[in-house]
Design a protein around this motif. Sequence first.
Motif, PDB file in Angstrom:
ATOM      1  N   TYR A  13      32.008  -5.696  -8.515  1.00 48.95           N
ATOM      2  CA  TYR A  13      33.016  -5.861  -8.941  1.00 48.95           C
ATOM      3  C   TYR A  13      33.222  -5.805 -10.277  1.00 48.95           C
ATOM      4  O   TYR A  13      33.374  -7.007 -11.184  1.00 48.95           O
ATOM      5  N   PRO A  14      33.771  -4.908 -10.723  1.00 49.65           N
ATOM      6  CA  PRO A  14      33.873  -4.703 -12.315  1.00 49.65           C
ATOM      7  C   PRO A  14      35.667  -5.469 -13.217  1.00 49.65           C
ATOM      8  O   PRO A  14      35.864  -4.540 -13.378  1.00 49.65           O
ATOM      9  N   VAL A 248      20.689  -5.146 -23.041  1.00 47.25           N
ATOM     10  CA  VAL A 248      21.374  -5.267 -22.352  1.00 47.25           C
ATOM     11  C   VAL A 248      22.659  -5.222 -23.134  1.00 47.25           C
ATOM     12  O   VAL A 248      23.223  -4.510 -21.798  1.00 47.25           O
ATOM     13  N   LYS A 249      22.659  -6.003 -23.368  1.00 48.51           N
ATOM     14  CA  LYS A 249      24.593  -6.026 -23.626  1.00 48.51           C
ATOM     15  C   LYS A 249      25.656  -4.585 -24.619  1.00 48.51           C
ATOM     16  O   LYS A 249      26.347  -4.157 -23.463  1.00 48.51           O
ATOM     17  N   VAL A 250      24.972  -4.141 -24.569  1.00 50.28           N
ATOM     18  CA  VAL A 250      25.335  -1.910 -24.901  1.00 50.28           C
ATOM     19  C   VAL A 250      25.041  -1.175 -23.666  1.00 50.28           C
ATOM     20  O   VAL A 250      26.072  -1.010 -23.391  1.00 50.28           O
ATOM     21  N   VAL A 251      24.076  -1.985 -22.816  1.00 47.99           N
ATOM     22  CA  VAL A 251      24.620  -0.712 -21.382  1.00 47.99           C
ATOM     23  C   VAL A 251      24.869  -1.405 -20.495  1.00 47.99           C
ATOM     24  O   VAL A 251      25.955  -0.550 -19.153  1.00 47.99           O
ATOM     25  N   THR A 252      24.936  -3.057 -20.323  1.00 51.70           N
ATOM     26  CA  THR A 252      26.246  -3.622 -19.520  1.00 51.70           C
ATOM     27  C   THR A 252      27.620  -2.860 -18.769  1.00 51.70           C
ATOM     28  O   THR A 252      28.250  -2.865 -17.979  1.00 51.70           O
ATOM     29  N   PRO A 253      28.627  -2.582 -19.740  1.00 53.97           N
ATOM     30  CA  PRO A 253      29.641  -1.969 -19.156  1.00 53.97           C
ATOM     31  C   PRO A 253      29.538  -0.737 -18.744  1.00 53.97           C
ATOM     32  O   PRO A 253      29.951  -0.302 -18.241  1.00 53.97           O
ATOM     33  N   PHE A 254      29.136  -0.265 -18.825  1.00 50.11           N
ATOM     34  CA  PHE A 254      28.280   1.114 -17.932  1.00 50.11           C
ATOM     35  C   PHE A 254      28.097   0.770 -16.845  1.00 50.11           C
ATOM     36  O   PHE A 254      27.845   1.957 -15.463  1.00 50.11           O
TER      37      PHE A 254
END
Length: 404
Positions: A13-14, A248-254
């Motif tokens: 649920y993004p 992790v913060k960098v890849v989390t949005p994707f």
Amino acid sequence: MSLSISLSPFPSYPQPLQTISLFKPTTISTPPKLSNLPSIRSVHKNSDQPPVATSKPRWENMLSTAASLYPVYVTVGGIVACLRPSTFSWFVKRGPTSYSFALGFIMLAMGLTLELREFFSLFLQRPLSILFGCVAQYTIMPSFGWIISKTLGLPPAVSVGLILLACCPGGTASNVVTLIAQGDVPLSIVMTVCTTLGAVILTPLLTKILAGTYVPVDAVKLSISTMQVVVAPILLGSYMQSTFPAAVKVVTPFGPLLAVLTSSLLACSVFSENVVRLKSSVVVASVSSEASPLLRARAILSGELGVIILSVLLLHFAGFFIGYISAAISGFREPQRRAISIEVGMQNSSLGVVLATSHFTSPMVALPPALSAVLMNIMGSSLGFFWRYVDPSDSQTTPKVYDK
């Protein structure tokens, strides 16, 4: 993407939750202990104040919006699988290994957003509703999976697939539907994690008890597979989140968009694999290849596939309806009733697909979980949008259960 603390919503649920008020303090009766839950990242001293929203970059909002279209992806993919099954042949040929890796990736994406410390904090704040929801998940759905398979006289392989689907934990898509329905989102999140962790023991055990009369079921191997493709990736993701927070913060949005696309690919691939077999059945073979698409679709639905679709629809309807009624009878508030109803009614169909393809010889076992990925999301999304326009305020005379 966070709720009241640093626990973030899972990939299914993004939506951009930072700009949405999950609860309405003026209309929902909330126990004092839980009144601070909607705040962002920290607890406000004055619980009467609304949470402070934090803005996200436009590109992150675009990714979140794209990921929120999960029901659309599986629906379109299901149609493509019906009309042109060869579209997914490249993925099907690599199964069941490709299926296992796909589910492992989805669970890893979930783990990257999970902080165990904050998860346990939420759990301790509302143990009664969480316990009730988890018990409902593993009693209502397995029971109706067995009842429906018996009532409709489904073939043994399909019965096993339906029961396996019913014994799976709650699906993460339930979290976004709960948000749409103005339900108790933190309760939905914690229930999803708890039922997923419990699946290591409960899914194999219940499947063996209920489906063991149809075919031999190796509960130990099912348990090991569940641990490998579900629990281990979640724990690995949580470890990476706490150890390498910057990366992790960098890849989390994707993560959310990649997870829903992977989940759609997984479900539609298994569905396309079974469509090929169903099209070769006697009923469909009797229809001329030059017949109109509408006539061919009617032929398919009037045969074995139609009965399987009906069984999956009945299973999820029972989960939504009985889950809500049982929560209402037990005295829970309206937002909690909606969360429990949605959580019980929506299964982790991807896990059902992986277990079916890995541990059962008949490919038909995987068909109910594959169909569920499409039908469940359509049903759940429709219910969520209906509840979106129904005030979740509790009646003054309705008894309420508060967690202590």
